[in-house]
Design a protein around this motif. Structure first.
Motif, mmCIF file in Angstrom:
data_model
loop_
_atom_site.group_PDB
_atom_site.id
_atom_site.type_symbol
_atom_site.label_atom_id
_atom_site.label_comp_id
_atom_site.label_asym_id
_atom_site.label_seq_id
_atom_site.Cartn_x
_atom_site.Cartn_y
_atom_site.Cartn_z
ATOM 1 N N ILE A 16 6.355 5.233 1.949
ATOM 2 C CA ILE A 16 5.712 4.832 0.755
ATOM 3 C C ILE A 16 4.275 4.454 1.322
ATOM 4 C CG2 ILE A 16 5.270 2.799 -0.962
ATOM 5 C CD1 ILE A 16 8.457 2.476 -1.075
ATOM 6 N N LEU A 17 3.915 3.829 2.079
ATOM 7 C CA LEU A 17 2.378 3.745 2.356
ATOM 8 C C LEU A 17 1.843 5.129 2.992
ATOM 9 C CD1 LEU A 17 2.470 0.299 4.642
ATOM 10 C CD2 LEU A 17 1.577 0.722 2.515
ATOM 11 N N VAL A 18 2.552 5.907 3.527
ATOM 12 C CA VAL A 18 2.012 7.127 3.887
ATOM 13 C C VAL A 18 1.484 7.859 2.627
ATOM 14 C CG1 VAL A 18 2.192 9.301 4.771
ATOM 15 C CG2 VAL A 18 2.572 7.196 6.101
ATOM 16 N N GLY A 19 2.598 7.941 1.816
ATOM 17 C CA GLY A 19 2.488 8.549 0.435
ATOM 18 C C GLY A 19 1.265 7.882 -0.273
ATOM 19 N N TYR A 20 0.871 6.631 -0.362
ATOM 20 C CA TYR A 20 0.024 6.083 -1.135
ATOM 21 C C TYR A 20 -1.538 6.496 -0.479
ATOM 22 C CZ TYR A 20 -2.876 2.490 -3.552
ATOM 23 O OH TYR A 20 -3.691 1.991 -4.111
#
Length: 155
Positions: A14-18
């Motif tokens: 999720i952090l990488v996607g953000y």
């Protein structure tokens, strides 16, 4: 223990996607501004091209900062509902952009408000691009942490 590792891996995704979504929205916004100023790929200016290397990550910091709370709500809804379609994330990015526009309008600072229709549409479009890039990098596996009973099974 395996369930905790699955949660941590999903949180990292999720952090990488953000980060990817923030960079994509920033790049889209930068390209729209350069196109508005007359920059064309057929007649590239070295200064305009080189400025993208600095301005895209710099603007991405602002995009990530201002969109964090509404994005967290959209990601939480997507994870709980297990939404994996690109349209949900594109519309979610548009909603996030509209929330941002409402926030800057209600701040009351005339220098911070986005009043031109084209600029508002550019912000909404960049939100949609950010949502689609989030889907490409992390959204396609939304809710995968919920139905992972095989991870808890002992071999």
């Amino acid at each position: 223990m395996r369930r905790i590792i699955a949660y941590l891996i999903r949180f990292a995704a999720i952090l990488v996607g953000y980060v990817v979504a923030s960079l994509a929205a920033s790049a889209f916004l930068n390209i729209l501004v350069l196109a508005h100023l007359g920059y064309t790929p057929a007649n590239p200016e070295p200064t305009a091209t080189a400025s993208l290397y600095v301005s895209v990550p710099f603007v991405a910091l602002f995009v990530a900062y201002f969109a964090f709370m509404p994005t967290a709500v959209v990601i939480l809804i997507a994870e709980l509902l297990g939404r994996r379609d690109w349209l949900f994330y594109a519309l979610g990015g548009a909603v996030i952009a509209v929330v941002f526009l409402g926030f800057v309008h209600n701040v009351g600072d005339a220098n911070f408000d986005v009043t031109e229709t084209n600029a508002r549409l550019a912000v909404i479009g960049s939100g949609m691009v950010g949502g689609i890039f989030y889907w490409l990098s992390a959204g396609r596996w939304a809710g995968s942490w919920r139905r992972a009973p095989l991870l808890d099974a002992e071999p």
